[in-house]
Design a protein around this motif. Structure first.
Motif, PDB file in Angstrom:
ATOM      1  N   UNK A  46     -16.699 -65.950  -0.659  1.00 39.90           N
ATOM      2  CA  UNK A  46     -16.734 -64.542  -1.060  1.00 39.90           C
ATOM      3  C   UNK A  46     -18.150 -64.176  -1.493  1.00 39.90           C
ATOM      4  N   UNK A  47     -18.549 -62.942  -1.187  1.00 41.23           N
ATOM      5  CA  UNK A  47     -19.891 -62.488  -1.557  1.00 41.23           C
ATOM      6  C   UNK A  47     -19.789 -61.518  -2.727  1.00 41.23           C
ATOM      7  N   UNK A  48     -20.618 -61.718  -3.738  1.00 40.54           N
ATOM      8  CA  UNK A  48     -20.726 -60.814  -4.869  1.00 40.54           C
ATOM      9  C   UNK A  48     -21.753 -59.746  -4.522  1.00 40.54           C
ATOM     10  N   UNK A  49     -21.341 -58.472  -4.556  1.00 43.16           N
ATOM     11  CA  UNK A  49     -22.235 -57.353  -4.257  1.00 43.16           C
ATOM     12  C   UNK A  49     -22.481 -56.580  -5.542  1.00 43.16           C
ATOM     13  N   UNK A  50     -23.731 -56.502  -5.980  1.00 40.00           N
ATOM     14  CA  UNK A  50     -24.068 -55.799  -7.213  1.00 40.00           C
ATOM     15  C   UNK A  50     -24.383 -54.331  -6.928  1.00 40.00           C
ATOM     16  N   UNK A  51     -24.362 -53.509  -7.993  1.00 42.81           N
ATOM     17  CA  UNK A  51     -24.569 -52.053  -7.868  1.00 42.81           C
ATOM     18  C   UNK A  51     -23.702 -51.506  -6.740  1.00 42.81           C
ATOM     19  N   UNK A  52     -22.496 -52.027  -6.669  1.00 42.94           N
ATOM     20  CA  UNK A  52     -21.626 -51.762  -5.528  1.00 42.94           C
ATOM     21  C   UNK A  52     -21.157 -50.323  -5.454  1.00 42.94           C
ATOM     22  N   UNK A  53     -21.138 -49.627  -6.588  1.00 39.97           N
ATOM     23  CA  UNK A  53     -20.644 -48.256  -6.605  1.00 39.97           C
ATOM     24  C   UNK A  53     -21.762 -47.235  -6.433  1.00 39.97           C
ATOM     25  N   UNK A  54     -22.992 -47.693  -6.197  1.00 39.68           N
ATOM     26  CA  UNK A  54     -24.112 -46.785  -6.002  1.00 39.68           C
ATOM     27  C   UNK A  54     -24.116 -46.173  -4.614  1.00 39.68           C
ATOM     28  N   UNK A  55     -25.087 -45.298  -4.363  1.00 40.80           N
ATOM     29  CA  UNK A  55     -25.179 -44.610  -3.076  1.00 40.80           C
ATOM     30  C   UNK A  55     -25.345 -45.588  -1.917  1.00 40.80           C
ATOM     31  N   UNK A  56     -26.074 -46.669  -2.137  1.00 39.05           N
ATOM     32  CA  UNK A  56     -26.293 -47.660  -1.088  1.00 39.05           C
ATOM     33  C   UNK A  56     -25.089 -48.585  -0.972  1.00 39.05           C
ATOM     34  N   UNK A  57     -24.621 -49.111  -2.105  1.00 38.71           N
ATOM     35  CA  UNK A  57     -23.517 -50.057  -2.086  1.00 38.71           C
ATOM     36  C   UNK A  57     -22.276 -49.504  -1.415  1.00 38.71           C
ATOM     37  N   UNK A  58     -21.911 -48.276  -1.756  1.00 36.04           N
ATOM     38  CA  UNK A  58     -20.692 -47.682  -1.189  1.00 36.04           C
ATOM     39  C   UNK A  58     -20.794 -47.494   0.317  1.00 36.04           C
ATOM     40  N   UNK A  59     -22.000 -47.357   0.841  1.00 32.29           N
ATOM     41  CA  UNK A  59     -22.177 -47.176   2.282  1.00 32.29           C
ATOM     42  C   UNK A  59     -22.292 -48.503   3.019  1.00 32.29           C
ATOM     43  N   UNK A  60     -22.702 -49.554   2.310  1.00 37.52           N
ATOM     44  CA  UNK A  60     -22.870 -50.859   2.943  1.00 37.52           C
ATOM     45  C   UNK A  60     -21.569 -51.660   2.972  1.00 37.52           C
ATOM     46  N   UNK A  61     -20.785 -51.555   1.918  1.00 38.32           N
ATOM     47  CA  UNK A  61     -19.569 -52.365   1.799  1.00 38.32           C
ATOM     48  C   UNK A  61     -18.628 -52.217   3.003  1.00 38.32           C
ATOM     49  N   UNK A  62     -18.387 -51.012   3.534  1.00 40.71           N
ATOM     50  CA  UNK A  62     -17.502 -50.920   4.702  1.00 40.71           C
ATOM     51  C   UNK A  62     -17.975 -51.743   5.896  1.00 40.71           C
ATOM     52  N   UNK A  63     -19.292 -51.888   6.045  1.00 42.07           N
ATOM     53  CA  UNK A  63     -19.819 -52.698   7.151  1.00 42.07           C
ATOM     54  C   UNK A  63     -19.513 -54.181   6.939  1.00 42.07           C
ATOM     55  N   UNK A  64     -19.520 -54.618   5.683  1.00 47.61           N
ATOM     56  CA  UNK A  64     -19.194 -56.019   5.377  1.00 47.61           C
ATOM     57  C   UNK A  64     -17.711 -56.265   5.618  1.00 47.61           C
ATOM     58  N   UNK A  65     -16.877 -55.368   5.133  1.00 47.00           N
ATOM     59  CA  UNK A  65     -15.430 -55.510   5.296  1.00 47.00           C
ATOM     60  C   UNK A  65     -15.054 -55.509   6.774  1.00 47.00           C
ATOM     61  N   UNK A  66     -15.723 -54.648   7.552  1.00 42.96           N
ATOM     62  CA  UNK A  66     -15.456 -54.564   8.983  1.00 42.96           C
ATOM     63  C   UNK A  66     -15.697 -55.908   9.678  1.00 42.96           C
ATOM     64  N   UNK A  67     -16.632 -56.681   9.163  1.00 43.91           N
ATOM     65  CA  UNK A  67     -16.957 -57.989   9.741  1.00 43.91           C
ATOM     66  C   UNK A  67     -16.099 -59.106   9.156  1.00 43.91           C
ATOM     67  N   UNK A  68     -15.123 -58.746   8.328  1.00 47.53           N
ATOM     68  CA  UNK A  68     -14.218 -59.748   7.783  1.00 47.53           C
ATOM     69  C   UNK A  68     -14.749 -60.497   6.580  1.00 47.53           C
TER      70      UNK A  68
END
Length: 287
Positions: A1-23
């Motif tokens: 599992x990967x820990x993503x910091x500042x996940x609720x910021x403008x960048x984090x919220x846009x990047x996380x879907x790309x990670x989830x899409x890759x499983x």
């Protein structure tokens, strides 16, 4: 599992879907309780805490063997917090640290770039001394800094630098795809990747593209930075000085990068600013 910091910021919220899409299994970490909403994006776990505190960091790492460190922007403690996170990652012997910084962190007239340079330097030395596997990602100015809904409603794009000065750009969808790539593939150890698309545009150029796509007649307007800071809610002196340095540097020099590395990593042409506008119009259901 990967820990993503500042996940609720403008960048984090846009990047996380790309990670989830890759499983990729994501543990989203943020200081704001609003980060709980990230579960709707498919994250496996949400951790709320103050990551300036070492014991909180250690707790957040539980169950994670990789770290995607997105810095909380604008803080004078930004570099200090990143260094502590890197140290904890090394102590816990995580499998990989992916550090998000910025293109050209060696531009000393930009305060936020100086902070990013400190982070990079610390990670490189830590990689050497502790055999820590790391990848540094250096995204350029994000396309999402152009507020489509606001410009749609007002027909004005307000910016804090000269409207004819050109910058390079990158889309967070592409940055997220690269994050997923370096987190799931071998061969990215000790690498530093500049993430830039092929656009080199001024605020006037941005508005022209917006108008071409929408049929609007928006204009670009340079705001007085001191008036903007006076009106803004953030009165922190470091943050305000960082904005002044950005206004000065962008107005005097602009900021340019090269798209070759991003194109190679993606295996395709990066998303353009026009692609971003069209996607946002569809997402916001603006006709």
């Amino acid at each position: 599992m990967v820990l993503v910091t500042a996940a609720n910021g403008h960048v984090g919220r846009r990047i996380i879907p790309q990670l989830v899409k890759k499983g990729i299994e994501v543990k989203a970490a943020d200081i704001s309780p609003a980060a709980e909403s990230l579960k709707e994006l498919g994250v496996k776990e949400v951790f709320i805490g103050d990551f300036s505190k070492r014991d909180v960091l250690i707790e957040a790492f539980k169950g994670c063997d990789q770290l995607l460190y997105i810095p909380p922007g604008g803080l004078y403690t930004e570099a200090k917090m990143a260094k502590q996170a890197i140290d904890v990652a090394a102590e816990l012997k995580v499998r990989q640290v992916v550090l998000m910084t910025v293109t050209h962190p060696n531009m000393s007239t930009l305060l936020q770039h100086r902070q990013k340079l400190e982070m990079e330097e610390h990670l490189i030395y830590k990689g050497l001394s502790d055999n820590l596997n790391y990848t540094i990602l250096q995204p350029m100015h994000y396309t999402h800094n152009f507020p489509v809904k606001q410009v749609w409603d007002s027909n004005v794009y307000n910016c804090m630098y000269t409207v004819t000065t050109k910058l390079s750009y990158v889309d967070t969808k592409d940055v997220g795809e690269v994050c997923a790539k370096v987190l799931t593939e071998d061969g990215h150890q000790n690498a530093t990747y500049e993430l830039v698309n092929a656009d080199f545009l001024s605020p006037v150029d941005l508005v022209e593209i917006f108008n071409k796509v929408t049929g609007h007649h928006a204009v670009a307007n340079q705001m007085d930075v001191e008036k903007m800071l006076e009106m803004g809610p953030i009165k922190d002196s470091h943050f305000q000085e960082a904005i002044r340095s950005l206004s000065y540097t962008y107005s005097k020099y602009g900021l340019a990068g090269n798209p070759n590395v991003l194109t190679w990593l993606l295996g395709r042409k990066p998303y353009s600013f026009e692609d971003y506008i069209r996607d946002e119009l569809e997402t916001l259901n603006l006709q």
